[in-house]
Design an enzyme around this catalytic site. Structure first.
Site, mmCIF file in Angstrom:
data_model
loop_
_atom_site.group_PDB
_atom_site.id
_atom_site.type_symbol
_atom_site.label_atom_id
_atom_site.label_comp_id
_atom_site.label_asym_id
_atom_site.label_seq_id
_atom_site.Cartn_x
_atom_site.Cartn_y
_atom_site.Cartn_z
ATOM 1 N N THR A 31 -52.575 47.959 40.555
ATOM 2 C CA THR A 31 -53.595 48.990 40.643
ATOM 3 C C THR A 31 -53.672 49.383 42.105
ATOM 4 O O THR A 31 -54.391 48.781 42.889
ATOM 5 C CB THR A 31 -54.952 48.469 40.149
ATOM 6 O OG1 THR A 31 -54.801 48.053 38.797
ATOM 7 C CG2 THR A 31 -56.006 49.553 40.214
ATOM 8 N N GLU A 85 -47.823 48.780 35.028
ATOM 9 C CA GLU A 85 -48.184 47.638 35.868
ATOM 10 C C GLU A 85 -47.145 46.530 35.800
ATOM 11 O O GLU A 85 -46.692 46.013 36.798
ATOM 12 C CB GLU A 85 -49.539 47.065 35.440
ATOM 13 C CG GLU A 85 -50.682 47.953 35.856
ATOM 14 C CD GLU A 85 -51.980 47.199 36.042
ATOM 15 O OE1 GLU A 85 -53.011 47.853 36.012
ATOM 16 O OE2 GLU A 85 -51.977 45.970 36.225
ATOM 17 N N TYR A 144 -60.452 41.047 32.315
ATOM 18 C CA TYR A 144 -60.081 42.245 33.079
ATOM 19 C C TYR A 144 -58.743 41.969 33.755
ATOM 20 O O TYR A 144 -58.434 40.833 34.116
ATOM 21 C CB TYR A 144 -61.141 42.574 34.126
ATOM 22 C CG TYR A 144 -62.449 43.110 33.561
ATOM 23 C CD1 TYR A 144 -63.329 42.270 32.885
ATOM 24 C CD2 TYR A 144 -62.809 44.439 33.718
ATOM 25 C CE1 TYR A 144 -64.527 42.755 32.376
ATOM 26 C CE2 TYR A 144 -64.008 44.930 33.229
ATOM 27 C CZ TYR A 144 -64.865 44.086 32.552
ATOM 28 O OH TYR A 144 -66.056 44.561 32.061
ATOM 29 N N GLU A 145 -57.987 43.038 33.957
ATOM 30 C CA GLU A 145 -56.604 42.845 34.390
ATOM 31 C C GLU A 145 -56.471 42.243 35.779
ATOM 32 O O GLU A 145 -55.410 41.757 36.136
ATOM 33 C CB GLU A 145 -55.848 44.166 34.332
ATOM 34 C CG GLU A 145 -56.261 45.104 35.441
ATOM 35 C CD GLU A 145 -55.639 46.476 35.316
ATOM 36 O OE1 GLU A 145 -55.557 46.998 34.211
ATOM 37 O OE2 GLU A 145 -55.233 47.000 36.354
ATOM 38 N N SER A 146 -57.543 42.294 36.576
ATOM 39 C CA SER A 146 -57.453 41.695 37.903
ATOM 40 C C SER A 146 -57.340 40.181 37.824
ATOM 41 O O SER A 146 -57.160 39.516 38.835
ATOM 42 C CB SER A 146 -58.669 42.093 38.733
ATOM 43 O OG SER A 146 -59.848 41.896 37.987
#
Lengths: 310, 258
Positions: free
Chosen positions: A67, A117, B51-53
């Site tokens: 991201t 990603e 969450y993708e983090s």
């Protein structure tokens, strides 16, 4: 019995690698492939980004974190970038898209490598492992492999399942922001590491910005916290992720991020006076990171630090 | 009590109701995050939000503005690296629901977040797919939340960033993708579900006060309806109270961007 120490061939002795951000940035050349660490609005090595712009480095290929945020957008707006490799450029609720990225993409001023990603991370993972490619399932059935011929659909030879073969992607530099580091290139994140460890292993050379420099003995007290060892360059950079957050140290500066978004919208609308004024104020009109910090309102940094524990 | 509510509140609440206590949800920032946390704060307190983090089982008390937000990490059971999240949790098949939004959608719930217009000369460049393409393929099923409009609900996508039901029918399984794909599309007007055979997204429930004309006006293809179309239950007082409190807390913490 005394064992021989394990060393890397090209660096037989422990070596001090601490330098200023301007010395460090001078090592990055026009046309280099540069990975920028962090995630979203967190942990970006901003003093290096700003120094690259001051040096007027050109034709970079930038690889964003999965991201990628406005740090890449800034580089694009400042004219340093030829090619972007990132699955997303934006800051979500602050900015649904990086506005400089959008203008450059719509005008055809930058090359964009379409990816997702984990197609991107698989490519970096393959490079880090010394493999030619890795398989990944995401992106099967989409238009992405049609637009990016590097991704080759194949069926695995054991079960026949469809995957994309994603080739290794090599970079010259990974620039990563950490909480603390010693002067020998050993860094410890202050919190979440996102994809930084993988990013660091995919690049030829690693540059760290660190909130603070500590003695090697301090690093060795917590070996399990050492997230990146043997970086080639370390730069001391207190508040080095500002306006973005640095996990464990301070939260993001929402007002400063919104100021950037406002300036980048001006860039998109070709209001170059507004954009150039922003760049002059916050990037080029200074010599070093310390000058940048000195420009911030007096209590701002303390507030961001205190908000961490609120 | 029936209080007044906005179409956006109805959408978020209808989406939240689709989530179950036992779900493991891969959550996107924005509306998916609001709906998932509303579910957690109301009928699904044990739901696992990811969450993708890299945050697992996070319980944010304010909504995050961006994916790396410290709030998600500090209120998580644990955090893993992003590569670990994608490899072991997502592709490893440990996520039951992927919760996505998007810029454009077609009748088979394929999503476009890449470009509007021809790729070589885009009319509008969008931010990119992020992790949505792999979320769409690897989660057990996909819920989508999007406000409806002719520019976003289009007859033909310029670009398929994330696979829905492809060209419909068994296209997904012909491509070798084994997960269910989009099973629910919640908008500010209604709820779509895929027709069992054609996989076209068909209206299964209409929010109170919304007409079929209005749905059609805001959709770029001829809308089909399920044989039995329900009316969505209006928000309960409790759902509204919790959602508004969540947004108010977020606004107090973050100001106008929230």
């Amino acid at each position: 019995m005394k064992l021989e120490p394990i060393t890397r061939a090209h660096r037989p002795k422990r070596k001090e690698v601490l330098m200023t951000e301007n010395e460090a940035t001078a090592l990055i050349k026009d046309g280099d492939v540069v990975i920028v660490g962090g995630f979203g609005t967190v942990n970006h090595p901003m003093p290096i980004i700003r120094a690259l712009i001051r040096r007027k480095v050109k034709n970079l290929t930038v690889i964003g974190a999965a991201t990628a945020g406005l740090e890449i957008d800034l580089l694009i707006g400042a004219g340093c970038v030829k090619k972007v490799i990132a699955p997303y450029i934006g800051a979500e609720l602050y900015a649904p898209i990086g506005h400089c990225f959008r203008r450059a993409a719509e005008a055809g001023d930058i090359e964009i490598y379409e990816t997702t990603e984990y197609l991107l991370y698989s490519q970096l993972d393959a490079a880090a492992r010394g493999l030619g490619f890795l398989p990944w399932r995401g992106g099967v059935g989409t238009a992405i492999p049609k637009l990016n011929p590097d991704y080759i659909p194949f069926n695995d030879p054991i079960y026949g399942e469809p995957y994309l073969a994603v080739p290794a992607l090599h970079a010259d530099w990974a620039i990563i922001h950490v909480g603390q580091a010693d002067s020998y290139g050993n860094g410890q994140h202050g919190g979440v590491r996102f994809g930084d460890r993988l990013l660091s292993r995919a690049a030829e050379r690693v540059m760290l910005t660190a909130e603070r420099i500590v003695p090697n003995s301090e690093i060795r007290k917590n070996p399990w916290a050492t997230s990146i060892a043997y970086a080639d360059v370390v730069v001391e950079a207190p508040y080095g992720s500002h306006p973005y957050a640095s996990h464990g140290f301070y939260v993001e500066d929402e007002e400063a991020i919104r100021n950037y978004v406002t300036a980048s919208i001006a860039f998109r609308k070709n209001d170059m006076a507004t954009w150039n004024a922003y760049i002059e104020q916050w990037v080029t009109g200074m010599h070093a990171h310390a000058d940048y910090l000195a420009k911030l309102p007096g209590d701002r940094l303390a507030k961001l630090q205190n908000a961490l524990h609120a | 009590m029936t209080s007044k509510y906005t179409p956006n509140e109805m959408m978020t609440i209808a989406a939240a109701r689709a989530l179950k206590n036992e779900d493991v949800v891969f959550v996107g920032i924005g509306m998916p995050s609001a709906a998932s946390n509303l579910a957690r704060l109301t009928h699904a307190p044990a739901i696992t939000l990811i969450y993708e983090s890299g945050t697992l089982a996070t319980k944010p008390s304010v909504l995050p503005l961006s994916i790396g937000d410290g709030e998600l990490c500090e209120t998580a059971l644990t955090t893993v690296s992003v590569p670990e999240m994608f490899r072991y949790w997502l592709q490893g098949g440990r996520i039951t629901v992927g919760f996505l939004g998007g810029a454009q959608i077609d009748r088979f719930a394929n999503l476009n977040t890449t470009v509007v217009g021809p790729y070589a000369k885009p009319k509008v460049r969008l931010p990119g797919g992020g992790g949505a393409p792999e979320i769409a393929n690897s989660c057990g099923e996909i819920f989508i939340i999007m406000a409806q409009g002719k520019r976003s609900f289009v007859d033909k996508l310029d670009f398929i960033t994330s696979l829905g039901h492809g060209e419909g029918g068994d296209h997904r399984s012909r491509l070798g993708v084994k997960t269910k794909g989009p099973t629910r599309l919640v908008t500010d007007l209604c709820i779509f579900e895929p027709d069992p055979r054609s996989k076209e997204m068909t209206v299964a429930a209409i929010h109170p006060g919304v007409t079929r004309e209005k749905i059609q006006e805001n959709t770029g293809w001829p809308v089909r309806y399920a044989d039995k179309v329900a009316e969505t239950s209006p928000p309960t007082a409790r759902e509204l109270e919790v959602l508004r409190e969540l947004h108010a807390r977020t606004a107090r913490a973050h100001g106008e961007a929230a």
